[in-house]
Design a protein around this motif. Structure first.
Motif, PDB file in Angstrom:
ATOM      1  N   PHE A  74      12.157  15.647  -4.514  1.00  0.00           N
ATOM      2  CA  PHE A  74      12.986  15.877  -5.690  1.00  0.00           C
ATOM      3  C   PHE A  74      14.469  15.914  -5.337  1.00  0.00           C
ATOM      4  O   PHE A  74      14.877  16.617  -4.422  1.00  0.00           O
ATOM      5  CB  PHE A  74      12.579  17.192  -6.366  1.00  0.00           C
ATOM      6  N   PRO A  75      15.301  15.177  -6.081  1.00  0.00           N
ATOM      7  CA  PRO A  75      16.743  15.150  -5.810  1.00  0.00           C
ATOM      8  C   PRO A  75      17.440  16.378  -6.422  1.00  0.00           C
ATOM      9  O   PRO A  75      17.884  16.348  -7.560  1.00  0.00           O
ATOM     10  CB  PRO A  75      17.209  13.862  -6.491  1.00  0.00           C
ATOM     11  N   GLU A  76      17.533  17.445  -5.660  1.00  0.00           N
ATOM     12  CA  GLU A  76      18.117  18.707  -6.153  1.00  0.00           C
ATOM     13  C   GLU A  76      19.522  18.518  -6.724  1.00  0.00           C
ATOM     14  O   GLU A  76      19.909  19.197  -7.658  1.00  0.00           O
ATOM     15  CB  GLU A  76      18.184  19.733  -5.017  1.00  0.00           C
ATOM     16  N   ARG A  77      20.282  17.621  -6.152  1.00  0.00           N
ATOM     17  CA  ARG A  77      21.682  17.474  -6.551  1.00  0.00           C
ATOM     18  C   ARG A  77      21.945  16.219  -7.375  1.00  0.00           C
ATOM     19  O   ARG A  77      23.083  15.895  -7.642  1.00  0.00           O
ATOM     20  CB  ARG A  77      22.566  17.477  -5.320  1.00  0.00           C
ATOM     21  N   GLY A  78      20.899  15.520  -7.783  1.00  0.00           N
ATOM     22  CA  GLY A  78      21.091  14.322  -8.586  1.00  0.00           C
ATOM     23  C   GLY A  78      21.559  14.666  -9.984  1.00  0.00           C
ATOM     24  O   GLY A  78      21.455  15.809 -10.430  1.00  0.00           O
ATOM     25  N   ASP A  79      22.096  13.673 -10.680  1.00  0.00           N
ATOM     26  CA  ASP A  79      22.479  13.921 -12.065  1.00  0.00           C
ATOM     27  C   ASP A  79      21.216  14.113 -12.907  1.00  0.00           C
ATOM     28  O   ASP A  79      20.098  13.874 -12.443  1.00  0.00           O
ATOM     29  CB  ASP A  79      23.372  12.807 -12.606  1.00  0.00           C
ATOM     30  N   LEU A  80      21.385  14.563 -14.118  1.00  0.00           N
ATOM     31  CA  LEU A  80      20.263  14.908 -14.981  1.00  0.00           C
ATOM     32  C   LEU A  80      19.318  13.727 -15.169  1.00  0.00           C
ATOM     33  O   LEU A  80      18.104  13.867 -15.068  1.00  0.00           O
ATOM     34  CB  LEU A  80      20.772  15.406 -16.341  1.00  0.00           C
ATOM     35  N   ARG A  81      19.853  12.565 -15.430  1.00  0.00           N
ATOM     36  CA  ARG A  81      19.000  11.380 -15.641  1.00  0.00           C
ATOM     37  C   ARG A  81      18.190  11.064 -14.389  1.00  0.00           C
ATOM     38  O   ARG A  81      17.004  10.755 -14.479  1.00  0.00           O
ATOM     39  CB  ARG A  81      19.861  10.184 -16.058  1.00  0.00           C
ATOM     40  N   ALA A  82      18.803  11.158 -13.217  1.00  0.00           N
ATOM     41  CA  ALA A  82      18.088  10.873 -11.961  1.00  0.00           C
ATOM     42  C   ALA A  82      16.975  11.892 -11.733  1.00  0.00           C
ATOM     43  O   ALA A  82      15.870  11.529 -11.309  1.00  0.00           O
ATOM     44  CB  ALA A  82      19.056  10.872 -10.785  1.00  0.00           C
ATOM     45  N   VAL A 129      10.419  22.012 -13.877  1.00  0.00           N
ATOM     46  CA  VAL A 129      10.312  20.766 -14.639  1.00  0.00           C
ATOM     47  C   VAL A 129      10.646  21.018 -16.103  1.00  0.00           C
ATOM     48  O   VAL A 129      11.341  20.224 -16.740  1.00  0.00           O
ATOM     49  CB  VAL A 129       8.894  20.163 -14.474  1.00  0.00           C
ATOM     50  N   THR A 130      10.187  22.114 -16.645  1.00  0.00           N
ATOM     51  CA  THR A 130      10.469  22.468 -18.038  1.00  0.00           C
ATOM     52  C   THR A 130      11.970  22.610 -18.263  1.00  0.00           C
ATOM     53  O   THR A 130      12.505  22.152 -19.283  1.00  0.00           O
ATOM     54  CB  THR A 130       9.726  23.760 -18.431  1.00  0.00           C
ATOM     55  N   ILE A 131      12.647  23.217 -17.318  1.00  0.00           N
ATOM     56  CA  ILE A 131      14.105  23.378 -17.426  1.00  0.00           C
ATOM     57  C   ILE A 131      14.790  22.021 -17.435  1.00  0.00           C
ATOM     58  O   ILE A 131      15.662  21.757 -18.267  1.00  0.00           O
ATOM     59  CB  ILE A 131      14.647  24.275 -16.285  1.00  0.00           C
ATOM     60  N   ILE A 132      14.380  21.147 -16.522  1.00  0.00           N
ATOM     61  CA  ILE A 132      14.982  19.810 -16.446  1.00  0.00           C
ATOM     62  C   ILE A 132      14.761  19.066 -17.755  1.00  0.00           C
ATOM     63  O   ILE A 132      15.697  18.476 -18.322  1.00  0.00           O
ATOM     64  CB  ILE A 132      14.401  19.020 -15.264  1.00  0.00           C
ATOM     65  N   LEU A 133      13.533  19.098 -18.240  1.00  0.00           N
ATOM     66  CA  LEU A 133      13.237  18.374 -19.479  1.00  0.00           C
ATOM     67  C   LEU A 133      13.986  18.973 -20.670  1.00  0.00           C
ATOM     68  O   LEU A 133      14.460  18.233 -21.538  1.00  0.00           O
ATOM     69  CB  LEU A 133      11.731  18.335 -19.733  1.00  0.00           C
ATOM     70  N   SER A 134      14.136  20.285 -20.700  1.00  0.00           N
ATOM     71  CA  SER A 134      14.871  20.901 -21.820  1.00  0.00           C
ATOM     72  C   SER A 134      16.354  20.519 -21.768  1.00  0.00           C
ATOM     73  O   SER A 134      16.982  20.373 -22.815  1.00  0.00           O
ATOM     74  CB  SER A 134      14.690  22.407 -21.829  1.00  0.00           C
ATOM     75  N   GLU A 135      16.901  20.343 -20.568  1.00  0.00           N
ATOM     76  CA  GLU A 135      18.299  19.911 -20.441  1.00  0.00           C
ATOM     77  C   GLU A 135      18.494  18.493 -20.966  1.00  0.00           C
ATOM     78  O   GLU A 135      19.584  18.131 -21.403  1.00  0.00           O
ATOM     79  CB  GLU A 135      18.756  19.987 -18.979  1.00  0.00           C
ATOM     80  N   CYS A 136      17.438  17.695 -20.923  1.00  0.00           N
ATOM     81  CA  CYS A 136      17.517  16.308 -21.397  1.00  0.00           C
ATOM     82  C   CYS A 136      17.573  16.220 -22.923  1.00  0.00           C
ATOM     83  O   CYS A 136      18.030  15.222 -23.472  1.00  0.00           O
ATOM     84  CB  CYS A 136      16.299  15.513 -20.924  1.00  0.00           C
ATOM     85  N   VAL A 137      17.112  17.247 -23.588  1.00  0.00           N
ATOM     86  CA  VAL A 137      17.002  17.211 -25.048  1.00  0.00           C
ATOM     87  C   VAL A 137      18.361  17.528 -25.669  1.00  0.00           C
ATOM     88  O   VAL A 137      18.727  18.684 -25.862  1.00  0.00           O
ATOM     89  CB  VAL A 137      15.917  18.191 -25.540  1.00  0.00           C
ATOM     90  N   THR A 138      19.091  16.469 -25.970  1.00  0.00           N
ATOM     91  CA  THR A 138      20.408  16.635 -26.588  1.00  0.00           C
ATOM     92  C   THR A 138      20.497  15.955 -27.947  1.00  0.00           C
ATOM     93  O   THR A 138      21.454  16.166 -28.673  1.00  0.00           O
ATOM     94  CB  THR A 138      21.519  16.069 -25.673  1.00  0.00           C
TER      95      THR A 138
END
Length: 189
Positions: A74-82, A129-138
């Protein structure tokens, strides 16, 4: 004198259970599980208190296996899309590579035989994973809906993508990219 437990025997029971739950649902009998595992039916109860205990163990094992696949590299420091794309790729690759596990997970996820505590433990494994996916919801149309909705959208698009890849593996990269783009565009502005 009691017989010693064997890790191989336990693994055979777990594997047989996954296969049979994928094929028959949670109604698969312990007799058929034992037959598939190549053990006596009573051996199941050497390792598991009862069938529900066995099914709950399978559920948690599958959740651990899936989250391990998703977070590997997992890319800890990647941008949200990555980071979202990494989650997507891990999930889709796991599902395509493990069709019986995927089907068993679907059966167990909706089963009343899985305890509320184990469902909560399974959900907790996916907190990151839930946090990452929730950040995607804009996207405004989705942002104000219950948090379970974007997760359902993710699962539906992922299932369609996995089914397409399994049907035509020669186009797996194309289907995976199209699925991710559909997901991203559905939830992100």
């Amino acid at each position: 004198m009691a017989r010693l437990k064997s890790d191989d025997r336990r693994s055979a029971i777990l594997s047989a259970t996954v296969e049979l739950v994928a094929q028959q649902g949670t109604g698969a009998t312990t007799a058929s599980i034992a037959r598939r595992a190549g053990v006596a039916e009573g051996s199941i109860f050497t390792y598991f208190e009862n069938k529900d205990d066995l099914l709950n163990q399978i559920y948690l094992d599958l959740k651990r296996d899936l989250i391990s696949a998703i977070l590997s590299g997992f890319p800890e420091r990647g941008d949200l899309r990555a980071r979202a794309h990494h989650v997507w790729q891990g999930y889709v690759a796991w599902g395509v590579s493990n069709p019986s596990k995927r089907k068993a997970m679907a059966q167990l996820s909706v089963s009343e035989r899985i305890s509320a505590g184990n469902k909560a433990r399974g959900l907790a494994m996916f907190a990151e994973v839930t946090i990452i996916l929730s950040e995607c919801v804009t996207r405004p149309a989705v942002r104000n809906l219950p948090a379970t909705y974007p997760g359902s959208v993710f699962a539906a698009i992922a299932d369609a993508t996995m089914d397409a890849i399994i049907a035509d593996p020669s186009r797996s990269a194309e289907y995976s990219l199209a699925g991710f783009e559909a997901l991203w565009n559905a939830v992100h502005e």
